[in-house]
Design a protein around this motif. Structure first.
Motif, short mmCIF file in Angstrom:
data_model
loop_
_atom_site.label_atom_id
_atom_site.label_comp_id
_atom_site.label_asym_id
_atom_site.label_seq_id
_atom_site.Cartn_x
_atom_site.Cartn_y
_atom_site.Cartn_z
N CYS A 274 7.74 11.41 1.87
CA CYS A 274 6.74 11.90 1.07
C CYS A 274 5.71 13.07 1.53
O CYS A 274 5.88 13.19 2.67
CB CYS A 274 6.07 10.97 0.38
N GLU A 275 5.12 13.67 0.86
CA GLU A 275 4.01 14.52 1.22
C GLU A 275 2.71 13.70 1.72
O GLU A 275 2.23 14.28 2.77
CB GLU A 275 3.78 15.51 0.17
N LEU A 276 2.49 12.61 0.85
CA LEU A 276 1.09 12.22 1.03
C LEU A 276 1.17 10.81 0.85
O LEU A 276 1.62 10.44 -0.23
CB LEU A 276 -0.09 12.98 0.51
N ALA A 277 0.53 9.97 1.55
CA ALA A 277 0.33 8.52 1.18
C ALA A 277 -1.15 8.27 1.48
O ALA A 277 -1.79 8.66 2.07
CB ALA A 277 1.16 7.57 2.19
N THR B 206 0.97 -1.24 0.09
CA THR B 206 0.13 -0.22 0.02
C THR B 206 0.90 1.31 0.15
O THR B 206 2.21 1.22 0.35
CB THR B 206 -1.10 -0.06 1.21
N GLY B 207 0.39 2.36 -0.22
CA GLY B 207 1.08 3.72 -0.16
C GLY B 207 1.55 3.78 1.28
O GLY B 207 2.51 4.29 1.37
N PHE B 208 0.64 3.57 2.03
CA PHE B 208 1.12 3.74 3.61
C PHE B 208 2.31 2.74 4.03
O PHE B 208 3.31 3.22 4.69
CB PHE B 208 -0.13 3.26 4.69
N ALA B 209 2.17 1.44 3.39
CA ALA B 209 3.62 0.68 3.61
C ALA B 209 4.70 1.30 3.12
O ALA B 209 6.06 1.27 3.44
CB ALA B 209 3.19 -0.80 3.29
N ALA B 210 4.67 1.80 1.62
CA ALA B 210 5.87 1.97 1.07
C ALA B 210 6.35 3.39 1.79
O ALA B 210 7.43 3.77 1.73
CB ALA B 210 5.36 2.42 -0.27
N GLU B 211 5.29 4.37 2.29
CA GLU B 211 5.57 5.58 2.81
C GLU B 211 6.51 5.04 4.06
O GLU B 211 7.73 5.83 4.33
CB GLU B 211 4.49 6.20 3.28
N GLU B 212 6.32 4.15 4.73
CA GLU B 212 7.08 3.96 5.82
C GLU B 212 8.50 3.20 5.54
O GLU B 212 9.33 3.65 6.31
CB GLU B 212 6.39 2.82 6.73
N ILE B 213 8.54 2.41 4.50
CA ILE B 213 9.78 2.04 4.28
C ILE B 213 10.77 3.04 3.67
O ILE B 213 11.87 3.09 4.07
CB ILE B 213 9.56 0.84 2.99
N LEU B 214 10.13 3.96 2.79
CA LEU B 214 10.87 4.90 2.24
C LEU B 214 11.21 5.95 3.30
O LEU B 214 12.70 6.30 3.36
CB LEU B 214 10.25 5.82 1.09
N ASP B 215 10.68 6.16 4.22
CA ASP B 215 10.83 7.32 5.57
C ASP B 215 11.80 6.60 6.49
O ASP B 215 12.94 7.19 6.60
CB ASP B 215 9.70 7.58 6.09
N GLU B 216 11.33 5.59 6.96
CA GLU B 216 12.43 4.85 7.85
C GLU B 216 13.61 4.22 7.49
O GLU B 216 14.54 4.06 8.21
CB GLU B 216 11.49 3.80 8.55
N GLY C 180 15.90 5.50 -4.35
CA GLY C 180 14.92 4.93 -3.46
C GLY C 180 14.05 4.07 -3.82
O GLY C 180 13.64 3.01 -3.41
N PHE C 181 13.27 4.75 -4.94
CA PHE C 181 12.40 3.65 -5.52
C PHE C 181 12.88 2.31 -6.23
O PHE C 181 12.09 1.54 -6.41
CB PHE C 181 11.54 4.54 -6.63
#
Ligand SMILES: Cc1ncc(COP(=O)(O)O)c(C=O)c1O
Length: 501
Positions: free
Chosen positions: A359-362, A343-353, A386-387
């Motif tokens: 990112c701005e928005l997941a 999900t976008g939420f899971a990808a956001e966490e991986i990219l961030d942590e 990162g991607f």
């Protein structure tokens, strides 16, 4: 056009910033607010972190510094220069974000019991404007793309139909661009509003850069809007909260805007924020085209590289005409990650942590990035890399639970209107009680608070709306996936406030 650098109103000047700096450096003994007195009494920890200069310039309304609510001096000059740069007939500087600009736009055009036509996926500040004014919202559902799971703009047809049913409406409001950079047809919607002699108010919070490059979408003012609000801090070089409200033409009552802003803003506005607006305007007036060319180039690099990574795609203007999606701000990058089994939420966490990219928005399927004049080539290289790593090392089988969720009936809810059983203002001021969230007894009770995932700040349920089980399930999902809910008393979502019966 050559810049005229000699007159007081030369775009190269920064009258407010320069005067603030002069006042900060003028030797004098201060017996006025703020209490820290040019930084002398500020916490040593603050100066250790941020230096001393910034506090020396944290000044109040000294004679030389003009007055935000009756400007005749340097604030007047700085606002006039901003009007020139952004194509307005008058501009106000805002120190409480576009939030207070959106609220003021509604207060300046609608009183209690007046109708306003607006999209259901407005920012929460518009709902605050409805509560403050007592206006009656006539919601138009925005276009929704079920494949992308993204709500776009309202359409001219939707606005025309709403005005046919409610010819007594006092204003139309639209969001342009959306959080995803999607731009609707302001031109046509402005024409329709003007046929009814009412103004088009545009929440252009994410479009402050549009005036400075031809490859960017047309500004709302150039497309015929009467009033527009821009978060200069979101995409240009101003400090957080620093925003502008612009008007043009004769339909808007300038005095009412002025008075509404006075109701909504501090009587001690921060001169650091105001000066940052003056500086950001000058930066764009002088080098805006060059800065935006570079930003567009960086964004294009990111789009083309990321879209070639297997499992990823980026939001582009649809090949076939799509209602509510006329054009796209190419500096706004939305990457669909769900084909990676994430999900976008899971990808956001991986990219961030794990990869140091924020990112701005997941959302369920997507991640959205703001690429602006502050980004560098190195940032873009980092983002692309990162991607690459995300796609190679974190890909999940497609039957992964997160994606199963996305294939369920669960989807972006912001385009759906709940039934409105009471005016937002009445529900806000009603007697309320907190009921358990899972309770079946919530069904069809009237919500008394704004319940809003942030970002993007679009309420899922607002005061006055019937609480639907679908909306509750959606909110619970957002919460489970790590989203943050704001606006309501119990942000854990164990309870929700409803109107007492
Ligand atoms: C569409 C939209 N309008 C208005 C606002 C409020 O802007 P500000 O943060 O400048 O108060 C936001 C903030 O995210 C927004 O996304």
């Amino acid at each position: 056009m050559p810049l005229n650098c000699n007159s007081e109103f030369s775009p190269t000047n920064t009258p407010l910033l320069d005067t603030l700096w002069d006042c900060a450096n003028k030797p004098h003994t201060a017996f006025y607010t703020p209490g820290h007195k040019l930084g002398q009494g500020i916490s040593p920890k603050l100066t250790a972190y941020f230096g001393k200069d910034v506090f020396r310039a944290d000044l109040t309304e000294l004679t030389a510094l003009d007055n935000l609510f009756a400007p005749t001096g340097v604030i007047h000059a700085a606002q006039s220069l901003a009007a020139q740069a952004f194509g307005a007939s008058h501009t106000w500087f805002l120190v409480n974000g576009s939030t207070c600009g959106v609220e003021a736009a509604i207060l300046a055009t609608c009183g209690s019991g007046d109708k306003i036509i607006l999209p259901r996926n407005v920012h929460t500040s518009a709902i605050s404007g409805l509560i403050l004014s007592g206006a009656i919202p006539i919601f138009v559902n925005p276009e929704y793309d079920p494949v992308l799971d993204i709500a776009h703009s309202i359409t001219p047809q939707g606005v025309a139909a709403a005005l046919e049913m409610h010819p007594d409406a006092k204003a139309v409001m639209m969001v342009y661009p959306t959080y995803y950079g999607v731009c609707g047809d302001v031109d046509a919607i402005a024409n329709i509003a003007h046929q009814y002699n009412i103004p088009l108010l545009v929440d252009e919070a994410h479009g402050a850069h549009f005036a400075f490059h031809q490859q960017l979408p047309t500004t709302a003012l150039a497309a015929g809007a009467d009033l527009t609000i821009q978060s200069i801090h979101k995409v240009l070089g101003a400090m957080t909260q620093a925003s502008m409200l612009h008007i043009q033409g004769e339909i808007i009552d300038q005095d009412r805007v002025h008075k509404a802003l006075q109701l909504l803003q501090s009587s001690s506005p921060s001169y650091l924020l105001l000066a940052s607006l003056d500086a950001a305007r000058q930066q764009m007036a002088v080098c805006g085209e060059e800065l935006m060319s570079r930003t567009l180039q960086l964004a294009e690099q990111a789009r083309s590289h990321i879209s070639q990574i297997p499992g990823l795609s980026v939001l582009e203007v649809p090949k076939l005409s799509s209602p509510g999606f006329v054009t796209l701000d190419q500096t706004r990058l939305t990457v669909r990650v769900s084909e990676l089994g994430l999900t976008g939420f899971a990808a956001e966490e991986i990219l961030d942590e794990h990869l140091g990219i924020t990112c701005e928005l997941a959302s369920l399927h997507n991640l959205t990035f703001i690429i602006s004049l502050g980004n560098t080539q190195e940032d873009i290289n980092y983002l692309v890399q990162g991607f690459v790593i995300l796609a190679q090392e974190y890909r999940q089988p497609l039957n992964h639970t997160h994606v199963k969720l996305s294939q369920s009936a669960w989807h972006d809810f912001t385009h759906i209107s709940n039934s409105m059983l009471m005016l937002p203002r009445e529900a806000f001021f009603a007697h309320t009680e907190a009921l358990p969230m899972e309770s079946k007894t919530l069904s069809n009770r009237i919500c008394a608070e704004i319940v809003c995932p942030y970002p993007p700040g679009i309420p899922i349920i607002m005061p006055g709306e019937a609480i639907s089980m679908e909306a509750l399930a959606y909110l619970q999902q957002i919460k489970r996936m790590g989203g943050f809910i704001s606006g309501c008393a119990d942000t854990s979502l164990r309870t929700i406030k409803v109107v007492k019966i």
